[in-house]
Write a protein that holds these residues in place. Structure first.
Motif, PDB file in Angstrom:
ATOM      1  N   SER A   1      20.798   6.399 -16.845  1.00  0.00           N
ATOM      2  CA  SER A   1      20.095   5.126 -16.668  1.00  0.00           C
ATOM      3  C   SER A   1      19.846   4.879 -15.191  1.00  0.00           C
ATOM      4  CB  SER A   1      20.899   3.968 -17.274  1.00  0.00           C
ATOM      5  OG  SER A   1      22.088   3.749 -16.544  1.00  0.00           O
ATOM      6  N   PHE A   2      18.720   4.235 -14.916  1.00  0.00           N
ATOM      7  CA  PHE A   2      18.306   3.911 -13.554  1.00  0.00           C
ATOM      8  C   PHE A   2      17.530   2.603 -13.570  1.00  0.00           C
ATOM      9  CE2 PHE A   2      18.136   8.549 -13.901  1.00  0.00           C
ATOM     10  CZ  PHE A   2      18.826   8.971 -12.777  1.00  0.00           C
ATOM     11  N   HIS A   3      17.372   1.989 -12.397  1.00  0.00           N
ATOM     12  CA  HIS A   3      16.380   0.930 -12.239  1.00  0.00           C
ATOM     13  C   HIS A   3      15.037   1.634 -12.030  1.00  0.00           C
ATOM     14  CE1 HIS A   3      18.895  -2.537 -12.140  1.00  0.00           C
ATOM     15  NE2 HIS A   3      19.488  -2.254 -10.995  1.00  0.00           N
ATOM     16  N   PRO A   4      13.989   1.189 -12.705  1.00  0.00           N
ATOM     17  CA  PRO A   4      12.663   1.798 -12.499  1.00  0.00           C
ATOM     18  C   PRO A   4      11.925   1.152 -11.313  1.00  0.00           C
ATOM     19  CG  PRO A   4      12.562   0.266 -14.322  1.00  0.00           C
ATOM     20  CD  PRO A   4      13.995   0.264 -13.838  1.00  0.00           C
ATOM     21  N   ASN A   5      12.567   1.212 -10.144  1.00  0.00           N
ATOM     22  CA  ASN A   5      12.041   0.671  -8.890  1.00  0.00           C
ATOM     23  C   ASN A   5      11.983  -0.859  -8.845  1.00  0.00           C
ATOM     24  OD1 ASN A   5      11.884   3.247  -7.884  1.00  0.00           O
ATOM     25  ND2 ASN A   5       9.702   3.460  -8.250  1.00  0.00           N
ATOM     26  N   VAL A   6      12.613  -1.505  -9.801  1.00  0.00           N
ATOM     27  CA  VAL A   6      12.811  -2.965  -9.797  1.00  0.00           C
ATOM     28  C   VAL A   6      14.211  -3.218 -10.363  1.00  0.00           C
ATOM     29  CG1 VAL A   6      10.366  -3.585 -10.066  1.00  0.00           C
ATOM     30  CG2 VAL A   6      11.789  -3.289 -12.094  1.00  0.00           C
ATOM     31  N   ASN A   7      14.812  -4.358  -9.989  1.00  0.00           N
ATOM     32  CA  ASN A   7      16.166  -4.627 -10.473  1.00  0.00           C
ATOM     33  C   ASN A   7      16.208  -5.570 -11.666  1.00  0.00           C
ATOM     34  OD1 ASN A   7      15.645  -7.077  -9.277  1.00  0.00           O
ATOM     35  ND2 ASN A   7      17.393  -7.024  -7.877  1.00  0.00           N
ATOM     36  N   THR A   8      15.067  -5.742 -12.325  1.00  0.00           N
ATOM     37  CA  THR A   8      15.005  -6.580 -13.520  1.00  0.00           C
ATOM     38  C   THR A   8      14.847  -5.757 -14.797  1.00  0.00           C
ATOM     39  OG1 THR A   8      12.627  -6.825 -13.184  1.00  0.00           O
ATOM     40  CG2 THR A   8      14.057  -8.579 -12.304  1.00  0.00           C
ATOM     41  N   LYS A   9      14.976  -4.447 -14.656  1.00  0.00           N
ATOM     42  CA  LYS A   9      14.882  -3.551 -15.804  1.00  0.00           C
ATOM     43  C   LYS A   9      15.823  -2.375 -15.581  1.00  0.00           C
ATOM     44  CE  LYS A   9       9.972  -4.421 -16.615  1.00  0.00           C
ATOM     45  NZ  LYS A   9       8.650  -3.817 -16.780  1.00  0.00           N
ATOM     46  N   THR A  10      16.285  -1.816 -16.685  1.00  0.00           N
ATOM     47  CA  THR A  10      17.032  -0.565 -16.636  1.00  0.00           C
ATOM     48  C   THR A  10      16.353   0.387 -17.594  1.00  0.00           C
ATOM     49  OG1 THR A  10      19.096  -1.689 -16.093  1.00  0.00           O
ATOM     50  CG2 THR A  10      19.285   0.540 -16.987  1.00  0.00           C
ATOM     51  N   ILE A  11      16.144   1.604 -17.146  1.00  0.00           N
ATOM     52  CA  ILE A  11      15.453   2.600 -17.956  1.00  0.00           C
ATOM     53  C   ILE A  11      16.434   3.712 -18.320  1.00  0.00           C
ATOM     54  CG2 ILE A  11      14.617   3.908 -15.967  1.00  0.00           C
ATOM     55  CD1 ILE A  11      11.951   4.241 -17.511  1.00  0.00           C
ATOM     56  N   PHE A  12      16.351   4.164 -19.553  1.00  0.00           N
ATOM     57  CA  PHE A  12      17.188   5.245 -20.057  1.00  0.00           C
ATOM     58  C   PHE A  12      16.290   6.413 -20.430  1.00  0.00           C
ATOM     59  CE2 PHE A  12      19.613   1.459 -20.739  1.00  0.00           C
ATOM     60  CZ  PHE A  12      20.936   1.835 -20.570  1.00  0.00           C
ATOM     61  N   LEU A  13      16.703   7.615 -20.019  1.00  0.00           N
ATOM     62  CA  LEU A  13      16.011   8.816 -20.450  1.00  0.00           C
ATOM     63  C   LEU A  13      16.993   9.973 -20.463  1.00  0.00           C
ATOM     64  CD1 LEU A  13      13.665  10.009 -17.579  1.00  0.00           C
ATOM     65  CD2 LEU A  13      15.096   8.026 -17.372  1.00  0.00           C
ATOM     66  N   SER A  14      16.610  11.022 -21.159  1.00  0.00           N
ATOM     67  CA  SER A  14      17.531  12.148 -21.288  1.00  0.00           C
ATOM     68  C   SER A  14      17.723  12.817 -19.931  1.00  0.00           C
ATOM     69  CB  SER A  14      17.014  13.164 -22.310  1.00  0.00           C
ATOM     70  OG  SER A  14      15.982  13.937 -21.748  1.00  0.00           O
ATOM     71  N   THR A  15      18.892  13.381 -19.756  1.00  0.00           N
ATOM     72  CA  THR A  15      19.226  14.059 -18.507  1.00  0.00           C
ATOM     73  C   THR A  15      18.244  15.191 -18.224  1.00  0.00           C
ATOM     74  OG1 THR A  15      21.527  13.422 -18.686  1.00  0.00           O
ATOM     75  CG2 THR A  15      21.053  15.345 -17.320  1.00  0.00           C
ATOM     76  N   LYS A  16      17.913  15.968 -19.248  1.00  0.00           N
ATOM     77  CA  LYS A  16      16.965  17.070 -19.030  1.00  0.00           C
ATOM     78  C   LYS A  16      15.601  16.542 -18.594  1.00  0.00           C
ATOM     79  CE  LYS A  16      15.484  17.813 -23.842  1.00  0.00           C
ATOM     80  NZ  LYS A  16      14.285  17.009 -23.722  1.00  0.00           N
ATOM     81  N   ASP A  17      15.221  15.367 -19.082  1.00  0.00           N
ATOM     82  CA  ASP A  17      13.941  14.787 -18.682  1.00  0.00           C
ATOM     83  C   ASP A  17      13.979  14.211 -17.270  1.00  0.00           C
ATOM     84  OD1 ASP A  17      12.518  15.532 -20.942  1.00  0.00           O
ATOM     85  OD2 ASP A  17      12.926  13.655 -22.004  1.00  0.00           O
ATOM     86  N   VAL A  18      15.144  13.759 -16.817  1.00  0.00           N
ATOM     87  CA  VAL A  18      15.262  13.314 -15.426  1.00  0.00           C
ATOM     88  C   VAL A  18      14.975  14.499 -14.503  1.00  0.00           C
ATOM     89  CG1 VAL A  18      16.850  12.479 -13.636  1.00  0.00           C
ATOM     90  CG2 VAL A  18      16.923  11.468 -15.928  1.00  0.00           C
ATOM     91  N   LEU A  19      15.579  15.634 -14.811  1.00  0.00           N
ATOM     92  CA  LEU A  19      15.371  16.834 -13.992  1.00  0.00           C
ATOM     93  C   LEU A  19      13.915  17.310 -14.078  1.00  0.00           C
ATOM     94  CD1 LEU A  19      18.702  18.683 -14.848  1.00  0.00           C
ATOM     95  CD2 LEU A  19      18.228  17.136 -12.933  1.00  0.00           C
ATOM     96  N   LYS A  20      13.342  17.233 -15.264  1.00  0.00           N
ATOM     97  CA  LYS A  20      11.932  17.590 -15.458  1.00  0.00           C
ATOM     98  C   LYS A  20      11.033  16.692 -14.597  1.00  0.00           C
ATOM     99  CE  LYS A  20       8.349  17.391 -19.061  1.00  0.00           C
ATOM    100  NZ  LYS A  20       8.093  17.093 -20.478  1.00  0.00           N
ATOM    101  N   PHE A  21      11.338  15.396 -14.592  1.00  0.00           N
ATOM    102  CA  PHE A  21      10.568  14.431 -13.802  1.00  0.00           C
ATOM    103  C   PHE A  21      10.592  14.807 -12.322  1.00  0.00           C
ATOM    104  CE2 PHE A  21      10.954  10.778 -10.945  1.00  0.00           C
ATOM    105  CZ  PHE A  21       9.723  10.181 -11.115  1.00  0.00           C
ATOM    106  N   VAL A  22      11.775  15.080 -11.794  1.00  0.00           N
ATOM    107  CA  VAL A  22      11.919  15.410 -10.368  1.00  0.00           C
ATOM    108  C   VAL A  22      11.040  16.616 -10.015  1.00  0.00           C
ATOM    109  CG1 VAL A  22      13.525  16.219  -8.589  1.00  0.00           C
ATOM    110  CG2 VAL A  22      14.217  14.383 -10.143  1.00  0.00           C
TER     111      VAL A  22
END
Length: 162
Positions: A129-150
């Motif tokens: 989980s991360f903030h999606p560049n704002v602190n009023t939301k939290t975003i969840f995504l799979s670990t493999k997709d975080v690495l894919k995104f980077v």
């Protein structure tokens, strides 16, 4: 463009599924965690660091409950001194204010000069989980997709053992 919308549109364009939870502004990881209890996923802490001369920048992602051993990290990156980057450096490099630093800030780093590090301890978790560049939301995504995104946005990452 809305910073959160930029994250969502990029993830959709990359066909990366995600879940978003909206909540009141969260200024600390503990506060953010209180808004997302019961949802699976490692709660991350993203730290934007720099060397003494501000010639190298590092984005370190680790479990939010773990303390950073700054001496160990500086050995890993081969720097004489590491410190938290200033608010000005954060704005200059990631175009973000303090309190919302995450892997999604890399979208704003057009120079591609930020080195990305993940603590190995969190990579065996199914979701992050991360903030999606704002602190009023939290975003969840799979670990493999975080690495894919980077990788998809043009960055390499290094897995380290802290």
């Amino acid at each position: 463009m809305n910073l959160s919308l930029q994250v969502e549109e990029t993830l959709k364009a990359l066909a990366i599924p995600f879940e978003i939870v909206e909540h009141p502004p969260a200024l600390t990881t503990a506060e953010a965690d209180s808004f997302i209890t019961g949802i699976e996923g490692v709660r991350t802490k993203s730290m934007f660091l720099t060397n003494k001369k501000k010639t190298a920048y590092y984005l370190l992602i680790m479990d939010d409950e773990k303390r950073l051993d700054m001496d160990k990290f500086k050995e890993i990156v081969g720097a004489n001194r590491i410190k938290m980057a200033s608010t000005d450096s954060l704005m200059e490099q990631l175009q973000l204010p303090p309190g919302v630093v995450s892997v999604f800030g890399l979208l704003n780093n057009t120079k591609k000069n930020v080195q990305v590090f993940f603590d190995t301890e969190i990579l065996d978790k199914k979701k992050m989980s991360f903030h999606p560049n704002v602190n009023t939301k939290t975003i969840f995504l799979s670990t493999k997709d975080v690495l894919k995104f980077v990788n998809a946005i043009g960055f390499e990452y290094t897995i380290i053992d802290l």
